[in-house]
Design an enzyme around this catalytic site. Structure first.
Site, PDB file in Angstrom:
ATOM      1  N   GLU A  50       0.865  -1.166   0.000  1.00 51.99           N
ATOM      2  CA  GLU A  50       0.000   0.000   0.000  1.00 51.99           C
ATOM      3  C   GLU A  50       0.908   1.225   0.000  1.00 51.99           C
ATOM      4  O   GLU A  50       1.793   1.333   0.857  1.00 51.99           O
ATOM      5  CB  GLU A  50      -0.889   0.011   1.252  1.00 51.99           C
ATOM      6  CG  GLU A  50      -1.788   1.222   1.248  1.00 51.99           C
ATOM      7  CD  GLU A  50      -2.724   1.311   2.451  1.00 51.99           C
ATOM      8  OE1 GLU A  50      -2.764   0.376   3.265  1.00 51.99           O
ATOM      9  OE2 GLU A  50      -3.404   2.344   2.547  1.00 51.99           O
ATOM     10  N   ARG A 275       4.770 -12.468  10.173  1.00 52.93           N
ATOM     11  CA  ARG A 275       5.371 -11.146   9.997  1.00 52.93           C
ATOM     12  C   ARG A 275       6.748 -11.127  10.608  1.00 52.93           C
ATOM     13  O   ARG A 275       6.965 -11.740  11.649  1.00 52.93           O
ATOM     14  CB  ARG A 275       4.562 -10.142  10.814  1.00 52.93           C
ATOM     15  CG  ARG A 275       3.521  -9.392  10.112  1.00 52.93           C
ATOM     16  CD  ARG A 275       2.898  -8.414  11.087  1.00 52.93           C
ATOM     17  NE  ARG A 275       3.225  -7.067  10.683  1.00 52.93           N
ATOM     18  CZ  ARG A 275       2.619  -6.464   9.669  1.00 52.93           C
ATOM     19  NH1 ARG A 275       1.689  -7.073   8.982  1.00 52.93           N
ATOM     20  NH2 ARG A 275       2.958  -5.244   9.332  1.00 52.93           N
ATOM     21  N   LYS A 285       4.380   1.043   9.395  1.00 53.61           N
ATOM     22  CA  LYS A 285       4.497   2.300   8.653  1.00 53.61           C
ATOM     23  C   LYS A 285       3.904   3.466   9.433  1.00 53.61           C
ATOM     24  O   LYS A 285       4.399   4.577   9.365  1.00 53.61           O
ATOM     25  CB  LYS A 285       3.805   2.151   7.296  1.00 53.61           C
ATOM     26  CG  LYS A 285       4.667   1.409   6.295  1.00 53.61           C
ATOM     27  CD  LYS A 285       4.018   1.348   4.936  1.00 53.61           C
ATOM     28  CE  LYS A 285       2.929   0.305   4.907  1.00 53.61           C
ATOM     29  NZ  LYS A 285       2.437   0.036   3.552  1.00 53.61           N
TER      30      LYS A 285
HETATM   31  P1  ATP Z   1       2.652  -1.894   8.046  1.00 51.88           P
HETATM   32  O1  ATP Z   1       1.987  -2.580   9.180  1.00 51.88           O
HETATM   33  O2  ATP Z   1       4.100  -1.642   8.247  1.00 51.88           O
HETATM   34  O3  ATP Z   1       1.924  -0.663   7.610  1.00 51.88           O
HETATM   35  P2  ATP Z   1       1.339  -3.328   5.982  1.00 51.88           P
HETATM   36  O4  ATP Z   1       1.106  -4.770   6.130  1.00 51.88           O
HETATM   37  O5  ATP Z   1       0.189  -2.427   6.156  1.00 51.88           O
HETATM   38  O6  ATP Z   1       2.585  -2.927   6.866  1.00 51.88           O
HETATM   39  P3  ATP Z   1       1.506  -3.327   3.140  1.00 51.88           P
HETATM   40  O7  ATP Z   1       2.010  -2.253   2.263  1.00 51.88           O
HETATM   41  O8  ATP Z   1       0.072  -3.647   3.134  1.00 51.88           O
HETATM   42  O9  ATP Z   1       1.990  -2.974   4.606  1.00 51.88           O
HETATM   43  O10 ATP Z   1       2.365  -4.633   2.937  1.00 51.88           O
HETATM   44  C1  ATP Z   1       2.676  -5.211   1.677  1.00 51.88           C
HETATM   45  C2  ATP Z   1       3.003  -6.673   1.917  1.00 51.88           C
HETATM   46  O11 ATP Z   1       4.090  -6.797   2.824  1.00 51.88           O
HETATM   47  C3  ATP Z   1       1.834  -7.402   2.533  1.00 51.88           C
HETATM   48  O12 ATP Z   1       1.671  -8.653   1.875  1.00 51.88           O
HETATM   49  C4  ATP Z   1       2.233  -7.583   3.961  1.00 51.88           C
HETATM   50  O13 ATP Z   1       1.658  -8.756   4.478  1.00 51.88           O
HETATM   51  C5  ATP Z   1       3.757  -7.661   3.874  1.00 51.88           C
HETATM   52  N1  ATP Z   1       4.368  -7.215   5.123  1.00 51.88           N
HETATM   53  C6  ATP Z   1       4.153  -6.055   5.774  1.00 51.88           C
HETATM   54  N2  ATP Z   1       4.855  -6.010   6.925  1.00 51.88           N
HETATM   55  C7  ATP Z   1       5.535  -7.180   7.017  1.00 51.88           C
HETATM   56  C8  ATP Z   1       6.428  -7.760   7.972  1.00 51.88           C
HETATM   57  N3  ATP Z   1       6.771  -7.117   9.082  1.00 51.88           N
HETATM   58  N4  ATP Z   1       6.920  -8.988   7.718  1.00 51.88           N
HETATM   59  C9  ATP Z   1       6.582  -9.636   6.592  1.00 51.88           C
HETATM   60  N5  ATP Z   1       5.758  -9.163   5.655  1.00 51.88           N
HETATM   61  C10 ATP Z   1       5.220  -7.950   5.855  1.00 51.88           C
HETATM   62 MG    MG Z   2      -1.560  -3.019   4.780  1.00 52.42          MG
END
Ligand code: ATP
Ligand code: MG
Length: 577
Positions: A50, A275, A285
């Site tokens: 995102e 994660r 983020k």
């Molecule tokens: P954040 O919680 O940091 O905002 P998010 O999951 O909202 O992260 P996205 O941009 O939606 O961020 O993530 C893109 C991809 O990366 C998704 O498939 C998500 O599951 C994966 N991802 C995000 N954070 C992690 C993490 N700490 N470890 C492994 N994969 C991750």
């Molecule tokens: Mg997300």
């Protein structure tokens, strides 16, 4: 705290690059699907960020898994922006994500997609669900929707709008789209089961009204699909076979499947993994944005940030991150990885590729009284003992040198074998010197200059009479030295779990006030050619990378990681148990 499988790390240490082939449960699922020919032998994955912030090391894990597994099986990976939330998303984030995924070495070729590319199709599918009585326009407010949803122990209640006629729903949804209603006044909801044990199945919201400009679709839309209604269908449109995401989406999987089944579209398969969590590090983020906005760091690419742009600026290599990700693998339970393990992989990689140089971070002057004034010698130094092809260079030696304050003690403690009055040590790449005395500041009593004599017969680094010294220290010639700013970094947080804040305080209470120290260092002159991004090992100190803040004649270096390897120590201790 859980630490990763010892065997995995031991195996990863020598040739971790190949470790992506190491078995994990996702790989096993793909192998089974290939065996049963579930997708005609095809493997297609995607990485779906995102664009609401910069990527961090947790995303690197997801990138490595998605791109690594597809590559292993001759498949392909798409990069797809999950841009359904226009209020938080920006072009700056899109650009940074593209740069970061490239930097990690992942290649999506021409398959760069946006969920917003599918807004027309998603709208058509929503209409299709209304037409078969599987979706309805609901006039409850967000708060009421929450109240009607029930709890884990109590079933939800049907919305009073649940039984609207198909015609009315179609007309209202069309009017929602046409912009007739204010934000939040209505939603489109899936008509599933308000008594489901899974809260995600209790008539989830599919569309909300949001009069907001989208960075790609402009003002075309004032209704936007929710993540759950956009993600699976986007996967399906792209014919993703294995939609790999993190564990918090496990409870969303029944809904992911429900939409695909109701629409009768390509059945992408969602698979969840753990994660990445790292000690002393925040991987969210939202939190990272707060650090940037409140000025706790100097930007998303501050070298103390766990963002890919931050650790790149700090000097981490893409290879080291990929090796780390390969070593930690993927599993079905969330754990915490030691930050020291990541640093271990950074050191291991830089040890092979970083040229050596001498730098003195906290200089003290050394005068070699018996060395001829005005004389300069060129001593030959090896650029990288791990890589003979890196060759050698010359370092100037003269009567006045700088050495590290830490390498001299007027009153040496018991285990201190470096320079002290009457003690002889070796200078890296050259002579033995013996301390004859010190000159102090009259007022402060601080050591201003250390006086020594050198032994001209020890230029080779050894004494003809075979006498030994117990320490070798690094140095630079004062007359030839370059001045540089060196930024020394420590953990950004003082707590292993930065979220564990004292009662009534925020995670920012755990910020480490000593996370950045700036020193005025003296460098050997060969570093004059260093450019932003170049990485070196400063002998005996650690790995350093030239910062983009450098200007001609004014180098700025970031300490990537010190030489001491905490992880190696942890590993050794664990093995000894
Ligand atoms: P954040 O919680 O940091 O905002 P998010 O999951 O909202 O992260 P996205 O941009 O939606 O961020 O993530 C893109 C991809 O990366 C998704 O498939 C998500 O599951 C994966 N991802 C995000 N954070 C992690 C993490 N700490 N470890 C492994 N994969 C991750
Ligand atoms: Mg997300």
């Amino acid at each position: 705290m859980t630490t990763p499988d010892r065997d995995a790390i031991a195996a990863a240490a020598p040739g971790a690059a190949e470790a992506s082939e190491r078995s994990n449960f996702i790989r096993d699922i793909i192998l089974e699907d290939l065996r049963t020919n579930k997708y005609n032998g095809r493997v297609q994955t995607r990485f779906p960020p995102e664009p609401n912030g910069y990527l961090h090391i947790g995303h690197a894990k997801s990138i490595c898994i998605n791109f690594g597994l597809a590559a292993e099986f001759g498949g392909k990976t798409n990069l797809r922006f999950d841009d359904t939330n226009p209020e938080k998303e920006e072009q700056e984030y899109v650009d940074s994500i593209i740069a970061d995924v490239h930097w990690l070495g992942a290649d999506w070729e021409d398959r760069l997609f946006y969920a917003s590319d599918y807004f027309d199709q998603l709208y058509a599918w929503a209409v299709q669900l209304i037409q078969v009585g599987k979706a309805y326009v609901c006039d409850l407010s967000a708060e009421e929707v929450r109240q009607y949803r029930g709890t884990l122990n109590e079933p939800g209640k049907d919305s009073p709008y649940r039984n609207r006629s198909i015609e009315e729903n179609l007309a209202l949804f069309e009017r929602m789209r046409a912009g007739e209603f204010p934000d939040g006044s209505r939603t489109l909801r899936a008509r599933i089961d308000m008594a489901s044990r899974n809260l995600n199945m209790r008539d989830p919201v599919m569309y909300r009204i949001l009069h907001a400009e989208h960075n790609r679709t402009g003002s075309k839309w004032c209704i936007y699909p929710m993540y759950d209604f956009a993600h699976g269908q986007s996967d399906s449109i792209e014919r993703i076979t294995h939609s790999i995401c993190t564990l918090e989406f496990e409870d969303h999987r029944p809904l992911y499947n429900w939409f695909i089944e109701q629409l009768g579209i390509f059945p992408s398969q969602q698979i969840e993994f753990d994660r990445l969590n790292l000690t002393y590090t925040l991987l969210s983020k939202r939190r990272l944005l707060q650090l940037v906005q409140q000025g706790h760091v100097c930007g998303w690419d501050d070298p103390r940030m766990p963002t890919l742009s931050g650790i790149r600026r700090r000097g981490y290599t893409p290879e080291s991150i990929r090796n780390f990700c390969a070593a930690i693998g993927a599993s079905k339970t969330n754990g915490i990885i030691e930050l020291a393990m990541l640093e271990h992989f950074v050191r291991e990689d830089l040890n092979k590729r970083a040229a050596r140089a001498m730098a003195v971070l906290r200089p003290v002057r050394v005068v070699i009284d018996n060395y001829p004034e005005g004389q300069v010698e060129e001593l030959e130094a090896v650029n990288n003992p791990e890589d003979p092809s890196a060759g050698t260079r010359n370092v100037q030696f003269s009567r006045v040198l700088y050495i590290e304050q830490d390498d001299f003690r007027e009153d040496p403690p018991k285990q201190f074998f470096r320079l002290s009055p009457g003690r002889e040590v070796r200078l890296r790449g050259g002579y033995f010197i013996k301390c004859t005395g010190v000159m102090k500041d009259e007022k402060t009593g601080e050591v201003r200059e250390v006086h020594c004599n050198y032994d001209p017969a020890t230029r080779s680094g050894n004494a003809p009479d075979a006498r030994k010294v117990k320490a070798t220290i690094h140095w630079v010639s004062a007359e030839h030295a370059l001045d540089a700013e060196v930024r020394l970094y420590e953990n950004l947080f003082t707590k292993e779990d930065p979220n564990e804040a004292p009662e009534g305080q925020e995670f920012t209470a755990n910020l480490n006030p000593g996370s950045l120290e700036v020193t005025s260092a003296k460098l050997e002159p060969s570093l004059a050619i260093a450019k932003p991004g170049d990485r070196y090992q400063f002998e005996r100190l650690g790995y350093f990378c030239v910062d983009p803040d450098s200007k001609p004649g004014v180098l700025v270096f970031n300490r990537t990681v010190p030489l001491r390897d905490t992880w190696a120590r942890i590993e050794k201790r664990e093995k000894g148990k």
